[in-house]
Design an enzyme around this catalytic site. Structure first.
Site, PDB file in Angstrom:
ATOM      1  N   ASP A   1      42.574  35.810  42.828  1.00 12.98           N
ATOM      2  CA  ASP A   1      42.768  37.919  41.265  1.00 12.98           C
ATOM      3  C   ASP A   1      43.494  38.301  42.165  1.00 12.98           C
ATOM      4  O   ASP A   1      43.206  38.096  43.540  1.00 12.98           O
ATOM      5  CB  ASP A   1      41.122  37.726  40.603  1.00 12.98           C
ATOM      6  CG  ASP A   1      41.010  37.036  39.405  1.00 12.98           C
ATOM      7  OD1 ASP A   1      41.536  35.917  38.941  1.00 12.98           O
ATOM      8  OD2 ASP A   1      40.033  37.478  39.008  1.00 12.98           O
TER       9      ASP A   1
ATOM     10  N   LYS B   1      46.670  38.530  36.869  1.00 12.86           N
ATOM     11  CA  LYS B   1      47.424  38.389  36.277  1.00 12.86           C
ATOM     12  C   LYS B   1      46.912  40.192  36.094  1.00 12.86           C
ATOM     13  O   LYS B   1      46.450  41.111  37.280  1.00 12.86           O
ATOM     14  CB  LYS B   1      45.714  38.613  34.704  1.00 12.86           C
ATOM     15  CG  LYS B   1      45.582  37.245  34.806  1.00 12.86           C
ATOM     16  CD  LYS B   1      44.482  37.076  33.736  1.00 12.86           C
ATOM     17  CE  LYS B   1      44.476  35.881  33.478  1.00 12.86           C
ATOM     18  NZ  LYS B   1      43.010  34.634  34.187  1.00 12.86           N
TER      19      LYS B   1
END
Length: 411
Positions: free
Chosen positions: A194, A216
């Protein structure tokens, strides 16, 4: 002397002697799945307990040559050196490996000090005279290094079964990644990572480890969750050990549950390594306890990606509990307006902790009614954790660099 790992599963191990030395080794052999038979007129308490648990068998006799028939390994620790030498000689005649615990220089085999670390078992033996205490200390020290992920632990032979490990990377500081998480990363062939969390651990990856970025950002999801699931399943299906490194804890707004289900549905072995949740750790790093006697008896964690539930807004109105909002910077004004609309006090304290636990940590404070404006004026950006409630007053005198506005007293 060569070190060889023996597969004792289901194989007969005959042990002469009923004392403490035999008890320690009998337990180890039983744990390896051996059929352990102890020959001794009497047993110490520890050995008797193993017999009572059906982990080993016992014959209350003095050792004889015929007792070794059919054995794969003999172990003698009778306390009588002459008897131990006889057992070793009987084993030699039958071409059975024999550990003479009474004399490290005698016998055809020697016990190895072992320590387990994940999938590995570390064995240490002396090339000179037997020194089991020193060997044991070294084995445990090496196991600690392996446990901490201090070396490259990837498999070197292809063809093994692939698997996925969902690792909670914690709030950001690599030192807050768990020991089990570090070891999983050291074992990984592929790391799917991530944008947030303990990304500093990537700098220590061995050459050849594949790193796949799937992070993200607010309003930008370049890799959809379905594609992340496919990556995990495909790489593990090809035999790779895949670590899905996530910020915080995998199951706290991290979609770890979805990834676990996707892997399990595809028949992929999957393990979850919990991480320290940012919801608790980041406020703590700023000196803010999410609960405190006489101030807050409970706390709720909510995501800022969606409108806050009425029950969460009610907690802000009542002021009885702490509300921690993750990923809420972009929606801060909307959160504030919703809370004020249900009657939350305008002076309710709020603290926003940016990049908590890292060297760039900053705390911005203000009353509920003004916090959105203060955040905009001070340039608050994600990642940040928003703490709403009386506990947000804590940490004002702490060591953190703090940008703040007065937090009004509630009447």
């Amino acid at each position: 002397m060569s070190l060889v790992a023996l597969d004792l599963q289901g194989r007969l191990v005959v042990m002469a002697g009923g004392g403490a030395v035999s008890a320690r080794r009998a337990r180890a052999y039983a744990d390896d799945g051996a059929d352990v038979l102890v020959i001794a007129p009497a047993l110490c308490d520890d050995l008797a307990a193993l017999v009572a648990q059906d982990l080993v068998r016992h014959r209350a006799e003095r050792i004889r040559p015929g007792h070794l028939d059919g054995a794969w390994l003999a172990h003698t620790a009778t306390g009588d050196p002459d008897v131990d030498l006889l057992v070793a000689a009987w084993a030699e005649e039958r071409r059975i490996w024999c550990v003479n615990a009474g004399s490290g220089a005698q016998g055809s085999a020697r016990s190895v000090a072992t320590a387990s670390a994940g999938e590995l078992r570390i064995g240490v033996s002396s090339t000179g005279g037997a020194d089991p205490r020193r060997a044991g200390q070294v084995a445990r020290a090496l196991a600690d290094i392996v446990h901490e992920g201090g070396i490259d632990l990837r498999r070197r032979r292809s063809g093994g079964e692939g698997r996925v490990v969902l690792v909670g990377g914690g709030p950001g500081d690599p030192e807050l990644l768990t020991v089990r998480g570090r070891r999983a990363i050291a074992e990984a062939d592929v790391v799917v990572v991530d944008r947030l969390g303990a990304r500093g651990v990537l700098d220590g990856l061995a050459d050849g480890v594949e790193v796949i970025e799937v992070g993200k950002r607010p309003g930008r999801h370049p890799v959809p969750q379905e594609e992340i699931n496919r990556i995990l399943v495909d790489r593990a299906g090809a035999g790779a050990v895949v670590v899905r490194l996530k910020g915080g804890d995998p199951y706290v707004f991290g979609r770890g549950g979805e990834e676990h289900i996707a892997c399990a549905t595809a028949g992929v072995q999957v393990e979850t390594v919990p991480g320290i949740s940012s919801a608790i750790a980041v406020p703590a790093a700023a000196g803010i306890p999410v609960t405190h006697r006489g101030v807050a008896r409970a706390f709720t964690v909510a995501t800022g990606h969606e409108a806050l539930a009425p029950s969460v807004l009610e907690q802000m109105r009542s002021g009885d509990a702490t509300v921690v909002v993750l990923m809420g910077v972009a929606m801060l004004e909307r959160i504030v307006n919703a809370a004020l609309a249900v009657g939350a006090h305008p002076a309710l304290p709020v603290a926003i902790v940016e990049e908590g636990t890292t060297a760039r940590q900053r705390v911005v404070r203000g009353p509920l009614a003004a916090i959105a404006r203060i955040a905009q004026e001070t340039g608050v950006v994600s990642p940040a954790v928003i703490v709403v409630g009386e506990v947000a007053r804590f940490g004002l005198l702490g060591p953190q660099a703090t940008a703040s506005a007065p937090v009004g007293a509630r009447s």
